[in-house]
Design an enzyme around this catalytic site. Structure first.
Site, PDB file in Angstrom:
ATOM      1  N   LYS A   1       5.687  -5.258 -23.783  1.00 28.18           N
ATOM      2  CA  LYS A   1       5.704  -5.115 -22.324  1.00 28.18           C
ATOM      3  C   LYS A   1       4.505  -5.845 -21.725  1.00 28.18           C
ATOM      4  O   LYS A   1       3.412  -5.830 -22.304  1.00 28.18           O
ATOM      5  CB  LYS A   1       5.673  -3.630 -21.955  1.00 28.18           C
TER       6      LYS A   1
ATOM      7  N   SER B   1      10.061   1.622 -15.920  1.00 32.17           N
ATOM      8  CA  SER B   1       9.639   0.286 -15.619  1.00 32.17           C
ATOM      9  C   SER B   1       9.705  -0.676 -16.803  1.00 32.17           C
ATOM     10  O   SER B   1       9.600  -1.891 -16.604  1.00 32.17           O
ATOM     11  CB  SER B   1       8.200   0.319 -15.092  1.00 32.17           C
TER      12      SER B   1
ATOM     13  N   SER C   1       8.973   5.679 -18.055  1.00 31.87           N
ATOM     14  CA  SER C   1       9.265   4.243 -18.131  1.00 31.87           C
ATOM     15  C   SER C   1       9.716   3.713 -19.478  1.00 31.87           C
ATOM     16  O   SER C   1      10.171   2.576 -19.559  1.00 31.87           O
ATOM     17  CB  SER C   1       8.070   3.438 -17.656  1.00 31.87           C
TER      18      SER C   1
HETATM   19  N1  GLN Z   1       9.287   5.652 -12.223  1.00 29.16           N
HETATM   20  C1  GLN Z   1       8.000   6.236 -12.413  1.00 29.16           C
HETATM   21  C2  GLN Z   1       7.014   5.597 -11.448  1.00 29.16           C
HETATM   22  O1  GLN Z   1       7.428   4.783 -10.724  1.00 29.16           O
HETATM   23  C3  GLN Z   1       7.545   6.074 -13.808  1.00 29.16           C
HETATM   24  C4  GLN Z   1       6.975   4.758 -14.076  1.00 29.16           C
HETATM   25  C5  GLN Z   1       6.336   4.639 -15.420  1.00 29.16           C
HETATM   26  O2  GLN Z   1       6.513   5.487 -16.292  1.00 29.16           O
HETATM   27  N2  GLN Z   1       5.511   3.619 -15.561  1.00 29.16           N
HETATM   28  O3  GLN Z   1       5.865   5.922 -11.407  1.00 29.16           O
END
Ligand code: GLN
Length: 432
Positions: free
Chosen positions: A38, A113, A137
């Site tokens: 990532k 994400s 995410s």
């Molecule tokens: N969707 C969640 C956020 O926007 C989780 C994102 C993540 O785990 N990086 O914060």
């Protein structure tokens, strides 16, 4: 050096931000295995953008701890995957480099994400990838794309070299096609690191087992009720039925503090983000500022032009929540709510071994379908509790609704990643 892997993926889903066409690899347990990373995990000599224009062209001079460990086992780092900008999103649509598409249906989002990592694995471009999970995410895109994704216990994997979004919540973890591969990848990356003050000396070394006889599984009513697509709930209940056939026992339970979990999560993550993202000032990283301007003007200009709307929204929300006069009303309250979620989960996990439910309340949305931030935030409701409590949680594919993948989420006690893996492995083997 054992060799060089030539990597030219047919990336129709925009899974990668950077591809390393000639990826060196070494000897070890991952010798020559193509691993995608990532793009918020630092890779020496390879651009690392966090999905943000503000870091375009930034090439880290060092490797994250997990990347050092991957290289030490011979893995070929073949590229950096697309993601919501700084991890802020649930669909990969907030990326500064265009959205990733879901390989199962390219009109739909892959989740986020870590959507690029999930899509790269699901499309068969790589066998394994690293993601990060602050509020879901890893698990959300794993569920939406039909792969395995594990958020380890907080502290089990070093965050050294992970560009911070919300430090107290996030962990790096494996995204793979099988539970066995997730286990192997966790074994490689889970090593104590003094450079991360939250790192524990509890390395994971485990051979997955399918024996779940006597395993007690708690089914929280909050994971099967309002807001959860009943068809998703059905598929997940059937999957849990398979575990019962193997000798596991289920009991109903409740996590009442979940009513506040999402609000607490969004106050805490935005607060931490507002502080962490202050370092992106156009001086040290990314596109250069016009040095003739005064600092305030230059700071406003570079951040206004290079941060996307979701990142700007969260910096403002977090700055507000931490400001004098509002701190007690928002940040301090959110910490109390967080502690209550932790206590509820600890209480439930004192009488059961595993908490099970859907990973996401629905299947993957259409691209562009979620337009208001709140409805997007609401879709994180089933994943954020594990981050607030620091406990391990896995998503394993368990069927489909309208041909789209559904994920079974299994949550365990702190440092019981082994048990979570075993339950997922038992299900996977039984369903095969
Ligand atoms: N969707 C969640 C956020 O926007 C989780 C994102 C993540 O785990 N990086 O914060």
């Amino acid at each position: 050096m054992a060799g060089t892997l030539h990597f030219e993926p047919d990336d129709r889903c925009n899974a990668f931000i950077t591809v390393c066409e000639e990826a060196p690899y070494g000897d070890g347990r991952l010798a020559g295995v193509a691993v995608a990373v990532k793009d918020n995990i630092s890779t020496r000599g390879i651009q690392t953008t966090c999905g943000s224009r503000i870091l375009q062209g930034y090439v880290p001079p060092f490797d994250a701890h997990v990347v050092t460990l991957l290289r030490a086992e011979g893995a070929a780092i073949v590229g950096k995957t697309n993601m919501d900008e700084f991890g802020m999103g649930t669909t990969t649509e907030t990326s500064g480099f265009g959205p990733t598409l879901n390989p199962a249906d390219r009109e739909r989002v892959p989740g986020g994400s870590s959507g690029g990592s999930a899509a790269a694995v699901a499309a068969g471009l790589v066998p394994m990838a690293l993601g990060t999970d602050t509020g879901g995410s890893i698990r959300c895109p794993a569920a939406f794309c039909g792969i395995v994704g594990l958020k380890p216990t907080y502290g089990r994997v070093s965050r050294y070299g992970l560009v911070a979004y919300a430090n107290s919540l996030e962990q790096i973890g494996p995204m793979t096609r099988s539970v066995e591969d997730a286990s192997l990848l966790l074994e490689v990356i889970s090593r104590y690191d003094p450079r991360d003050s939250t790192s524990f000396d509890r390395p994971y070394t485990h051979q997955p087992s399918t024996d779940v006889r006597g395993l007690k599984i708690g089914l929280p009513q909050e994971y099967f009720g309002e807001g959860v697509d009943p068809r998703v709930a059905e598929v997940v209940k059937d999957a849990i039925g398979r575990l019962e056939d193997l000798g596991a026992e289920t009991v109903p339970c409740s996590i009442p503090s979940m009513a506040y979990a999402l609000a607490a999560y969004y106050v805490i993550c935005t607060s931490e983000a507002s502080s962490n993202l202050a370092r992106f000032d156009g001086v040290r990283y990314g596109p250069p500022v016009d040095a003739r301007k005064n600092w305030h003007e230059a700071f406003r200009e570079i951040r206004g032009a290079n941060f996307g709307p979701e990142v700007r929204r969260r910096i403002m929300l977090g700055t507000f929540a931490l400001s004098a006069g509002y701190y007690g009303r928002y940040y301090a309250k959110a910490q109390v709510a967080r502690r209550n979620v932790e206590k509820d989960i600890e209480r439930v996990l004192a009488s059961v071994d595993i908490i099970a439910g859907p990973t996401m309340p629905t299947v993957a949305f259409r691209l562009g379908e979620k337009t208001d931030p709140l409805s997007m935030y609401l879709s994180d409701i089933l994943t954020v509790p594990a981050n607030l409590a620091g406990v391990p949680a896995i998503s394993v594919p368990c069927g489909t609704v309208d041909g789209l993948p559904v994920g079974l989420q299994l949550i365990g006690r702190r440092f019981a990643d082994e048990q979570v893996i075993d339950a997922a492995y038992a299900y996977e083997e039984a369903a095969a």
